[in-house]
Enzyme design. Structure first.
Site, short mmCIF file in Angstrom:
data_model
loop_
_atom_site.label_atom_id
_atom_site.label_comp_id
_atom_site.label_asym_id
_atom_site.label_seq_id
_atom_site.Cartn_x
_atom_site.Cartn_y
_atom_site.Cartn_z
N LEU A 329 0.84 -1.19 0.00
CA LEU A 329 0.00 0.00 0.00
C LEU A 329 0.88 1.25 0.00
O LEU A 329 1.75 1.38 0.85
CB LEU A 329 -0.88 -0.02 1.25
CG LEU A 329 -1.95 1.04 1.36
CD1 LEU A 329 -3.04 0.80 0.34
CD2 LEU A 329 -2.53 1.08 2.76
N HIS A 330 0.69 2.13 -0.96
CA HIS A 330 1.49 3.36 -0.99
C HIS A 330 0.63 4.53 -1.41
O HIS A 330 -0.09 4.46 -2.39
CB HIS A 330 2.71 3.21 -1.90
CG HIS A 330 2.38 2.84 -3.32
ND1 HIS A 330 2.08 1.54 -3.70
CD2 HIS A 330 2.27 3.58 -4.45
CE1 HIS A 330 1.83 1.51 -4.99
NE2 HIS A 330 1.92 2.74 -5.47
#
Ligand SMILES: [Zn+2]
Ligand SMILES: [Zn+2]
Length: 418
Positions: A329-330
């Site tokens: 997740l970014h």
């Protein structure tokens, strides 16, 4: 019997409180039914996936309805499924149904709406679009779609307005929707009032509509189908051992979060904020992760504040790609100039300027309200990446190519600098 299926307008992404919205909707519907007392050959059906929303509508409608009235109904479930079920009595079947709805809305209707309404639409207005007769939907009895440009209070979406303004515009939206329905039912043409200078084009609205409609009902956790391209793991080492990277790669880190410079920045300032904890995608998030979202948001805001100190004119967005190409997740923190040597394709551009990009506030809100992040059909999302090159700052549409787009962006940069 002619039926109109509609969702609760402006209450999910648009963030109008459901109680206020239900009151307005019921009042308008009541007025409409009263003014057509002797017409019994139609039905209005409110469709919502959320039973709490429906409960609010039901108790609100109790205040308005006459005991005999059955022309306004509420149904719980998936919008597209109920539309099909009610028009033609087919058993709902999500996959082919979504596909046919996509085809109806995604391509043919897109061309049709652009042809019918070339100028951006007005908030509170309705835009009927006939479904082409060779379309599966038409064959199954769904003849028209009415696009409504309903108001928005969500600060991370275009043109947010105050509650008072939103309430008036919501009333107009329901009125326009019902007037358009009435005209179509009686074989008349409905002509929307002169389109106004809203930033939002009817096309954008259609995409919002499509996005809200096509979320799958049961997102798979840890599914491998929620990303595009090769499922690259290049981000993981930063989260596991941020201390081993130089400050040219890692901007900052602590126990919870690591912030890195995007290796291929698509704007003057472009960083990624990631949790240290392993989370593949948005779809894995649950309500209890709201803390984490809050932390990502705070960290992102600190980055923004820092860069704005040096250059107060910078404008930022922070958010996620719905179908990311990298594992972990970014959150992108990206300045909106998009002045970048590595921005070189339509896909790059559209991934940051269409609803392929979801602001952190939207994710936060969805998580709060629904407890999960649903993903649209991959095919629809991928089609977003192929959209024409539209400027995100002005009304310039269908820019020829990337070099022309870059020139256009330079012009914005220079004129904003005056
Ligand atoms: Zn990304
Ligand atoms: Zn522009």
């Amino acid at each position: 019997m002619i039926k109109l299926g509609f969702p609760s307008l402006s209450t999910s992404i648009g963030q109008i409180p459901i109680e206020e919205a239900a009151n307005i909707a019921c009042e308008v519907i009541k007025e409409f039914l009263n003014s057509h007392k002797n017409d019994l050959d139609f039905q209005l059906i409110l469709i919502d996936q959320d039973d709490q929303n429906l409960n609010v509508f039901e108790s609100e409608w109790e205040k308005f309805r006459d005991s005999e009235e059955s022309r306004f109904q509420m149904k719980l479930g998936n919008f597209a499924e109920i539309i099909i079920e009610n028009k033609i009595g087919l058993k709902p079947d999500t996959t082919p149904l979504s596909k046919s709805l996509y085809e109806a809305i995604g391509s043919k209707l897109f061309e049709e709406i652009k042809r019918l309404y070339p100028k951006p639409g007005a908030i509170g207005e309705a835009y009927p679009v006939p479904i082409p007769p060779d379309n599966e939907f038409w064959k199954k009895g769904v003849k028209q779609i009415i696009y409504i440009i309903s108001p928005n209070m969500n600060p991370s979406r275009p043109d947010p307005v105050s509650l008072e303004v939103a309430k008036n515009a919501l009333k107009e939206s329901y009125q326009s929707m019902l007037n358009a329905f009435w005209a179509l039912k009686n074989g008349q043409q409905y002509i929307p009032k002169e389109q106004q200078s809203q930033e939002k084009s009817a096309f954008d609205v259609m995409m919002d509509f499509a996005r809200n409609t096509f979320s799958t009902s049961k997102p798979k956790k840890k599914s491998s189908s929620t990303h595009i391209g090769s499922w690259s793991t290049v981000l993981l080492p930063y989260c596991e051992h941020p201390e081993t990277f130089s400050n040219r790669e890692v901007y900052s880190y602590d126990d919870n979060v690591v912030i890195i410079w995007d290796k291929y920045p698509k704007a003057k300032i472009h960083l990624l904020v990631m949790p240290r904890q392993k989370i593949d995608t948005l779809q894995e998030l649950e309500k209890q992760d709201l803390n984490l979202i809050e932390i990502l948001k705070q960290k992102g805001q600190q980055v923004i504040d820092h860069f704005k100190e040096n250059d107060p004119k910078l404008v930022f967005r922070m958010g996620f790609h719905v179908l990311p190409s990298l594992r972990q997740l970014h959150m992108h923190v990206i300045s909106q100039d998009f002045i970048s040597e590595t921005l070189s394709s339509k896909k790059h551009w559209n991934s940051f300027t269409t609803s392929f990009f979801k602001d952190i506030e939207e994710i936060e809100m969805l998580l709060k309200e629904k407890g999960q992040i649903k993903v649209c059909l991959g095919k629809y999302l991928l089609s977003l990446l192929k959209s024409p090159l539209n400027c995100h700052l002005c009304n310039t549409k269908e820019i020829k190519n990337i070099p022309t787009l870059k020139k256009h962006l330079e012009e914005h940069l220079n004129s904003d600098g005056q």
